[in-house]
Design an enzyme around this catalytic site. Sequence first.
Site, PDB file in Angstrom:
ATOM      1  N   ARG A  77      37.759  95.606  32.139  1.00 27.54           N
ATOM      2  CA  ARG A  77      37.359  94.310  32.962  1.00 27.54           C
ATOM      3  C   ARG A  77      38.008  94.068  33.891  1.00 27.54           C
ATOM      4  O   ARG A  77      37.671  93.293  34.875  1.00 27.54           O
ATOM      5  CB  ARG A  77      37.487  93.405  31.860  1.00 27.54           C
ATOM      6  CG  ARG A  77      37.386  91.884  32.245  1.00 27.54           C
ATOM      7  CD  ARG A  77      36.984  90.933  31.128  1.00 27.54           C
ATOM      8  NE  ARG A  77      37.449  90.921  30.025  1.00 27.54           N
ATOM      9  CZ  ARG A  77      38.891  90.516  29.720  1.00 27.54           C
ATOM     10  NH1 ARG A  77      39.575  90.106  30.828  1.00 27.54           N
ATOM     11  NH2 ARG A  77      39.373  90.717  28.671  1.00 27.54           N
ATOM     12  N   TYR A 119      22.070  80.481  50.793  1.00 27.08           N
ATOM     13  CA  TYR A 119      21.233  81.217  49.929  1.00 27.08           C
ATOM     14  C   TYR A 119      20.953  80.180  48.827  1.00 27.08           C
ATOM     15  O   TYR A 119      21.819  79.231  48.440  1.00 27.08           O
ATOM     16  CB  TYR A 119      21.621  82.431  49.376  1.00 27.08           C
ATOM     17  CG  TYR A 119      21.230  83.125  48.306  1.00 27.08           C
ATOM     18  CD1 TYR A 119      20.252  84.101  48.626  1.00 27.08           C
ATOM     19  CD2 TYR A 119      21.662  83.172  47.091  1.00 27.08           C
ATOM     20  CE1 TYR A 119      19.370  84.863  47.597  1.00 27.08           C
ATOM     21  CE2 TYR A 119      21.292  83.707  46.157  1.00 27.08           C
ATOM     22  CZ  TYR A 119      19.992  84.645  46.390  1.00 27.08           C
ATOM     23  OH  TYR A 119      19.400  85.451  45.183  1.00 27.08           O
ATOM     24  N   ASP A 139      29.361  84.178  53.785  1.00 24.94           N
ATOM     25  CA  ASP A 139      28.375  85.327  53.084  1.00 24.94           C
ATOM     26  C   ASP A 139      27.674  86.007  54.499  1.00 24.94           C
ATOM     27  O   ASP A 139      27.058  85.559  55.200  1.00 24.94           O
ATOM     28  CB  ASP A 139      27.516  84.233  52.528  1.00 24.94           C
ATOM     29  CG  ASP A 139      26.368  85.325  51.869  1.00 24.94           C
ATOM     30  OD1 ASP A 139      26.070  86.573  52.064  1.00 24.94           O
ATOM     31  OD2 ASP A 139      25.602  84.936  50.817  1.00 24.94           O
ATOM     32  N   LYS A 177      22.056  94.093  47.880  1.00 24.43           N
ATOM     33  CA  LYS A 177      21.116  94.157  49.236  1.00 24.43           C
ATOM     34  C   LYS A 177      21.512  95.544  49.961  1.00 24.43           C
ATOM     35  O   LYS A 177      21.120  96.512  49.640  1.00 24.43           O
ATOM     36  CB  LYS A 177      21.034  92.893  49.903  1.00 24.43           C
ATOM     37  CG  LYS A 177      21.049  91.568  49.119  1.00 24.43           C
ATOM     38  CD  LYS A 177      19.820  91.534  48.253  1.00 24.43           C
ATOM     39  CE  LYS A 177      19.930  90.398  47.387  1.00 24.43           C
ATOM     40  NZ  LYS A 177      20.236  88.832  47.844  1.00 24.43           N
TER      41      LYS A 177
HETATM   42  C1  LIG Z   1      20.665  87.735  47.139  1.00 25.50           C
HETATM   43  C2  LIG Z   1      21.876  87.122  48.019  1.00 25.50           C
HETATM   44  C3  LIG Z   1      22.931  86.433  47.209  1.00 25.50           C
HETATM   45  C4  LIG Z   1      22.958  86.801  45.626  1.00 25.50           C
HETATM   46  O1  LIG Z   1      23.144  88.108  45.174  1.00 25.50           O
HETATM   47  P1  LIG Z   1      22.637  88.479  43.906  1.00 25.50           P
HETATM   48  O2  LIG Z   1      23.319  89.988  43.834  1.00 25.50           O
HETATM   49  O3  LIG Z   1      21.396  88.357  43.734  1.00 25.50           O
HETATM   50  O4  LIG Z   1      23.642  87.590  42.848  1.00 25.50           O
HETATM   51  C5  LIG Z   1      23.886  85.810  48.001  1.00 25.50           C
HETATM   52  N1  LIG Z   1      23.434  85.591  49.337  1.00 25.50           N
HETATM   53  C6  LIG Z   1      22.601  85.978  50.018  1.00 25.50           C
HETATM   54  C7  LIG Z   1      22.701  85.844  51.525  1.00 25.50           C
HETATM   55  C8  LIG Z   1      21.626  86.863  49.081  1.00 25.50           C
HETATM   56  O5  LIG Z   1      20.701  87.369  49.863  1.00 25.50           O
END
Ligand SMILES: *Cc1c(COP(=O)(O)O)cnc(C)c1O
Length: 400
Positions: A57, A110, A182, A207
């Site tokens: 963990r 997001y 982000d 992504k």
């Molecule tokens: C997809 C995404 C998230 C969340 O990510 P997950 O891996 O789906 O939890 C956060 N910020 C942006 C800009 C995203 O495209």
Amino acid sequence: MTQFKPGTKALWSGEKEQLAYGATQVPVVHSVSFGYDDMDEWHEIATGKREGHIYGRNTNPTTQAFEDKVKDLEGAEAATSFSTGMAAISNTLYTFLRPGDRVVTIKDTYGGTNKIFTEFLPKSGVDVVFCETDDHAEIEVEIANGCQVLYLESPTNPTLKIIDIERMAKAGHAAGALVIIDGTFASPVNQNPLELGVDLVLHSATKYLGGHSDALGGIVCGSKELIDQIYHYREINGATLNPMASYLLLRGMKTLHLRVERQNENAMKVAQYLKTIDWVDDVFYPGLEEHKGHVIAKRQMKGFGGMLSFSVKGGLETVHQLLPKMKLAKRAASLGCVQTIIGPPRTTSHVECTPEEREAMGIPEGLIRYSAGIEDIDDLIADLEQAFNSLPKELYAKDA
Ligand SMILES: *Cc1c(COP(=O)(O)O)cnc(C)c1O
């Protein structure tokens, strides 16, 4: 590895330390715990006096290789990973926020992040202020009114708005705030926000980092002092990235620079093509000169990214007819995959929001988000062309 260029780091960073038996690739270490015969050694590792692993963990060798690779690509001192991008975002926010604190953010975060701000943080007594995403003056006013955290995203989802990161980081620090961004849409190949002054950069590794839509993950990079605190929150709260996902992300990252370069090129060409189509009202891509954030993007990004969006005449009805006609685009959530992915925000990134909330965020119901893959561009354009040509003209007349 800090002296090397991004393409070299994507391949070599983080790996050497985790190789055993002369293996040339980092293994997936499927082990919940790590044992020691020497009680003193065990104690020293458990109390952080010596490097090593104790329990899955907390840390894992495969996961560490992934963290080290992203850390190098972002030019950070430290990084810690999570089971998903949302876990990275929520854990980071909850590490630093206390009841009575105030967060300044933008309307276009997001969809899931927006829910943390509207639904969960208020329950913890945290006040969240939403500013118009690219109204820098408004954001500066709200920052000056006092905040503990300035939370940004650039480019934004789904209309690709651009925030002047350096300017916002300066304003945030002048008010004593922690500045978090982000950077998922850009990936570390196109943008390195730590160089522009932010304290922490987050990614949904699901992504571009992984790039193959086969593993979920999240990561946050910054100074060791900040990352240690976030790591502690995560090791206790338990949103740990698993070793198999770490391996898939690590493997995907070896081609990160190649994929992103190709996706940048493809997105630019698709955006330019869409501008010539009568069905298309607006194209949102920071690489286009007429895009509101183009000048800032050109200054702070190394590439304009693989994401774009466009709105169509005939609204939702056109969206419903156009998308099923496309053969070279997966109709699905997520983005940043090697294959092109297409979808309306109302069923993907902003499915958590009501139509009214989306409207307030400036997201038309006829908007389509396009995540350019690495296919041959001629095929992508031809596919869009045949899909537009198949639309019934009555739909067009409705809006024209
Ligand atoms: C997809 C995404 C998230 C969340 O990510 P997950 O891996 O789906 O939890 C956060 N910020 C942006 C800009 C995203 O495209």
